[in-house]
Write an enzyme that holds these catalytic residues in place. Structure first.
Site, PDB file in Angstrom:
ATOM      1  N   CYS A   9       0.882  -1.172   0.000  1.00  0.00           N
ATOM      2  CA  CYS A   9       0.000   0.000   0.000  1.00  0.00           C
ATOM      3  C   CYS A   9       0.918   1.220   0.000  1.00  0.00           C
ATOM      4  O   CYS A   9       2.041   1.142  -0.489  1.00  0.00           O
ATOM      5  CB  CYS A   9      -1.001  -0.024   1.166  1.00  0.00           C
ATOM      6  SG  CYS A   9      -0.292   0.197   2.808  1.00  0.00           S
ATOM      7  N   ARG A  15      -3.397  -0.697   5.536  1.00  0.00           N
ATOM      8  CA  ARG A  15      -3.952  -1.732   4.661  1.00  0.00           C
ATOM      9  C   ARG A  15      -3.027  -2.928   4.451  1.00  0.00           C
ATOM     10  O   ARG A  15      -3.447  -4.079   4.631  1.00  0.00           O
ATOM     11  CB  ARG A  15      -4.326  -1.125   3.303  1.00  0.00           C
ATOM     12  CG  ARG A  15      -5.429  -0.088   3.411  1.00  0.00           C
ATOM     13  CD  ARG A  15      -5.690   0.600   2.093  1.00  0.00           C
ATOM     14  NE  ARG A  15      -4.580   1.493   1.740  1.00  0.00           N
ATOM     15  CZ  ARG A  15      -4.507   2.191   0.627  1.00  0.00           C
ATOM     16  NH1 ARG A  15      -5.459   2.091  -0.284  1.00  0.00           N
ATOM     17  NH2 ARG A  15      -3.488   2.991   0.385  1.00  0.00           N
ATOM     18  N   ASP A 115      -7.753   4.114   1.201  1.00  0.00           N
ATOM     19  CA  ASP A 115      -6.862   4.324   2.347  1.00  0.00           C
ATOM     20  C   ASP A 115      -7.646   4.924   3.512  1.00  0.00           C
ATOM     21  O   ASP A 115      -8.213   6.011   3.387  1.00  0.00           O
ATOM     22  CB  ASP A 115      -5.727   5.265   1.940  1.00  0.00           C
ATOM     23  CG  ASP A 115      -4.607   5.317   2.953  1.00  0.00           C
ATOM     24  OD1 ASP A 115      -4.756   4.762   4.057  1.00  0.00           O
ATOM     25  OD2 ASP A 115      -3.555   5.907   2.631  1.00  0.00           O
TER      26      ASP A 115
END
Length: 144
Positions: A9, A15, A115
């Site tokens: 990520c 994440r 996000d």
């Protein structure tokens, strides 16, 4: 065949570590690790991400965010990313990795995972569910 799985990520604190821990739990015989395109190097997993994962019985050992490198891309058998733009960034960094880089949401209509960093707990809950659902689909494919 796909024994070294890299999850990517941006910051490597929300994440990708969440997906890493889920995949490690589902695929104990595989090597699963994570990195970030703009990693907050050395930082642990975000406290809210950790809290939510642990509420779902996901073990979250100490994590240290690390920057994605060409070498990490080269060593990975498969690279799982959260957004289409991440694939493009990896292609710029390591063009040879393009063919083994996929969205975590590939098996779910190429779903992108937003996000949640610095957003509400509800945003983290939503993102956790997306990551969990898509990680399960990948685990099924990679277990074969």
């Amino acid at each position: 065949m796909f024994d070294n799985i890299l999850v990517v990520c941006v910051g490597n604190i929300c994440r990708s570590p969440t997906a890493e821990f889920l995949l490690k739990q589902a695929l104990p015989n595989k090597t699963v690790h994570s990195a970030g395109l703009g990693a907050l190097v050395g930082h642990d997993i975000d406290a809210t991400a950790k809290k939510i994962a642990e509420q779902h019985n996901v073990a979250c050992p100490t994590h240290s965010a690390r920057q994605l490198t060409k070498e990490l891309c080269r060593e990975a058998d498969v690279i799982l990313v959260m957004e289409q733009g991440h694939k493009e960034s990896i292609t710029r960094l390591a063009p040879e990795a393009r063919g083994k880089t996929f969205l975590l949401g590939q098996w779910n209509s190429n779903q992108e995972i937003p996000d949640p960093y610095k957003k509400s707990e509800e945003a983290f809950q939503h993102v956790y569910q997306l990551i969990a659902n898509n990680s399960k689909l990948w685990a099924e494919k990679l277990a074969k």
